[in-house]
Design a protein around this motif. Structure first.
Motif, mmCIF file in Angstrom:
data_model
loop_
_atom_site.group_PDB
_atom_site.id
_atom_site.type_symbol
_atom_site.label_atom_id
_atom_site.label_comp_id
_atom_site.label_asym_id
_atom_site.label_seq_id
_atom_site.Cartn_x
_atom_site.Cartn_y
_atom_site.Cartn_z
ATOM 1 N N LYS A 210 -2.973 2.253 -7.685
ATOM 2 C CA LYS A 210 -4.019 2.076 -8.695
ATOM 3 C C LYS A 210 -4.676 3.402 -9.052
ATOM 4 O O LYS A 210 -5.591 3.443 -9.861
ATOM 5 N N GLY A 211 -4.251 4.459 -8.384
ATOM 6 C CA GLY A 211 -4.764 5.787 -8.713
ATOM 7 C C GLY A 211 -6.191 6.031 -8.278
ATOM 8 O O GLY A 211 -6.957 6.669 -8.995
ATOM 9 N N CYS A 212 -6.569 5.539 -7.098
ATOM 10 C CA CYS A 212 -7.957 5.701 -6.659
ATOM 11 C C CYS A 212 -8.273 7.143 -6.283
ATOM 12 O O CYS A 212 -9.408 7.581 -6.383
ATOM 13 N N GLY A 213 -7.269 7.869 -5.820
ATOM 14 C CA GLY A 213 -7.491 9.279 -5.483
ATOM 15 C C GLY A 213 -7.913 9.540 -4.054
ATOM 16 O O GLY A 213 -8.255 10.664 -3.706
ATOM 17 N N ILE A 214 -7.892 8.525 -3.194
ATOM 18 C CA ILE A 214 -8.254 8.738 -1.788
ATOM 19 C C ILE A 214 -7.267 9.722 -1.154
ATOM 20 O O ILE A 214 -7.658 10.644 -0.444
ATOM 21 N N LEU B 235 -10.150 -0.191 -7.105
ATOM 22 C CA LEU B 235 -9.707 1.146 -6.725
ATOM 23 C C LEU B 235 -10.531 1.647 -5.533
ATOM 24 O O LEU B 235 -11.754 1.555 -5.549
ATOM 25 N N GLY B 236 -9.868 2.151 -4.539
ATOM 26 C CA GLY B 236 -10.554 2.756 -3.404
ATOM 27 C C GLY B 236 -11.321 1.772 -2.549
ATOM 28 O O GLY B 236 -12.305 2.130 -1.914
ATOM 29 N N ASP C 143 -17.325 7.549 -7.132
ATOM 30 C CA ASP C 143 -15.924 7.845 -7.386
ATOM 31 C C ASP C 143 -15.062 7.130 -6.334
ATOM 32 O O ASP C 143 -15.296 7.283 -5.135
ATOM 33 N N PRO C 144 -14.071 6.313 -6.761
ATOM 34 C CA PRO C 144 -13.262 5.581 -5.774
ATOM 35 C C PRO C 144 -12.547 6.481 -4.769
ATOM 36 O O PRO C 144 -12.290 6.077 -3.644
ATOM 37 N N GLY C 145 -12.261 7.703 -5.169
ATOM 38 C CA GLY C 145 -11.570 8.619 -4.263
ATOM 39 C C GLY C 145 -12.431 9.064 -3.097
ATOM 40 O O GLY C 145 -11.934 9.642 -2.131
ATOM 41 N N LEU C 146 -13.744 8.798 -3.188
ATOM 42 C CA LEU C 146 -14.659 9.274 -2.141
ATOM 43 C C LEU C 146 -14.904 8.247 -1.039
ATOM 44 O O LEU C 146 -15.664 8.508 -0.114
ATOM 45 N N SER C 147 -14.255 7.084 -1.143
ATOM 46 C CA SER C 147 -14.483 6.003 -0.173
ATOM 47 C C SER C 147 -14.498 6.468 1.280
ATOM 48 O O SER C 147 -15.420 6.170 2.031
ATOM 49 N N ILE C 148 -13.455 7.187 1.678
ATOM 50 C CA ILE C 148 -13.327 7.592 3.077
ATOM 51 C C ILE C 148 -14.354 8.675 3.414
ATOM 52 O O ILE C 148 -14.997 8.640 4.463
#
Lengths: 89, 304
Positions: free
Chosen positions: A68-72, B20-21, B218-223
């Motif tokens: 989904k391209g979340c970027g984690i 997302l994320g 931002d979903p990429g910042l979850s962790i």
């Protein structure tokens, strides 16, 4: 997939694996791995919420049908070898 | 090839409906990795009620039972009783509920399960509001947070009551194992689930699961945010086994303000409220440290 109402069981039981559902269309940014920099620590694999990374010989292999391209992965990568590329480019 | 730190076997398929994320998805992925195939899940109304997918799809490769909102505790007791009656004692029974379904709506049934000390594991994944229905406040929403039922606007009617301490509530039931875990530390999470499943009796786990949609980040910042929550003491990793406390991680303290302002839901928070919250969280952490040293002392002195 049932076609008529008679084919639907009285108690709904989910049996089909969700792999058939493509969620790749949700993506705005596509993760791309630069394999020459990858150290194969599998941090990206570990933190992928969409189970879309498999362990390849050279590094992560993305399942773009489901990512989904979340970027984690790009954020957590210790050597920053994953780039998020806009989908429209 | 580096060695994998968590089991490779995947019991959650891609194609689920999580945002997302999503932190809750990761929580489920790790829990299933730890529990293995011989597991039955019970899921009430929560994000995970919709995430497996639209019928006839499911992303879970273990059986699961959808239950009404308030009955997770009762349903896992029932599943265990049915397994006992049919003589199947190698199956793990796990209740997997959100923070609303645990801290608010499901607390009565959960309390009953703990009271009977049924052999089940109850997991609360905490995304700090009713995210599935559109970000309404729950008992687990921290002070100062914006939700759709605690709107900020010009009136500043953000969440006013503190986060409900579910771990303390469950520890007060004197069940054999209570633990907290975070999706940012899957090795620790998996170890705790595996440990919990070897113990007989009711086990409770509180898993911190960031929600980028509801936390407005931002979903990429979850962790990253889950790691930061730990270092700023907004969440602590510890376990209570047979009444004795053990803190699993004591990271160096970082600024609470930085953690809060990374999330849109805290953008409005005034300075004095942040300071007040920081004092509160530090006090809670000190209390944990005290309980840990007390437990260590007790372990040294043999019972008279």
């Amino acid at each position: 997939m049932p076609q008529t109402i008679d084919e639907i069981p009285p108690t709904p039981i989910n049996t089909v694996d969700s792999k058939t559902v493509k969620t790749g269309g949700w993506r705005a940014f596509r993760p791309v791995c630069h394999y020459e920099k990858c150290i194969r620590c599998w941090t990206c694999w570990k933190f992928c919420p969409d189970v879309s990374i498999s362990l390849g010989e050279e590094g992560p292999i993305y399942d773009y049908d489901h990512c989904k391209g979340c970027g984690i992965c790009a954020n957590e990568c210790p050597v920053k070898c994953i780039e998020m590329v806009p989908e429209n480019k | 090839m580096a060695k994998l730190t968590i089991p490779e076997d995947e019991l959650m398929s891609p194609g689920h409906m999580g945002c997302l994320g999503c932190g809750a998805t990761l929580a489920m992925r790790y829990v299933l990795k730890a529990a293995g195939r011989r597991t039955i899940l019970s899921i009430p109304a929560c994000c995970w009620a919709v995430m497996p997918g639209v019928w006839p799809n499911t992303c879970l490769q273990v059986p699961e039972l959808y239950t009404p909102f308030e009955t997770t505790g009762a349903s896992i007791s029932g599943i265990r009783a049915a397994l006992d009656a049919t003589g199947q004692n190698d199956v793990n029974v796990i209740g997997f509920a959100g923070d609303g379904g645990t801290a608010d709506i499901g607390i009565q049934a959960l309390s009953g399960t703990a009271d009977r000390n049924d052999d089940v594991l109850y997991i609360m994944y905490d995304n700090e509001a009713y995210m599935n229905t559109g970000i309404q406040r729950s008992g687990s929403t921290p002070i100062g947070a914006w939700t759709t039922t605690t709107p900020v606007g010009t009136t500043g009617s953000w969440e006013k009551s503190p986060k409900k301490n579910m771990v303390a509530i469950m520890a007060a039931h004197r069940i054999p194992y209570v633990a907290t875990a975070s999706v940012a530390y899957p090795e620790d999470l998996i170890r705790k689930v595996q440990k919990a499943l070897t113990i007989k009796g009711t086990k409770f786990m509180h898993i911190f699961a960031p929600c980028p949609t509801g936390w407005k980040m931002d979903p990429g910042l979850s962790i990253k945010i889950a790691k930061e929550a730990l270092s700023c003491r907004a969440f602590n990793l510890f376990e209570i086994e047979g009444g004795s406390y053990k803190i699993n991680m004591k990271p160096k303290k970082t600024s609470l303000k930085e953690y809060l302002f990374k999330q849109g839901r805290f953008k409005h928070m005034p300075e004095d409220l942040i300071n007040e919250l920081e004092t509160d969280l530090d006090r809670a952490y000190d209390e944990l440290l005290r309980l840990e040293s007390l437990s260590l002392e007790r372990a040294k002195v043999p019972d008279a």
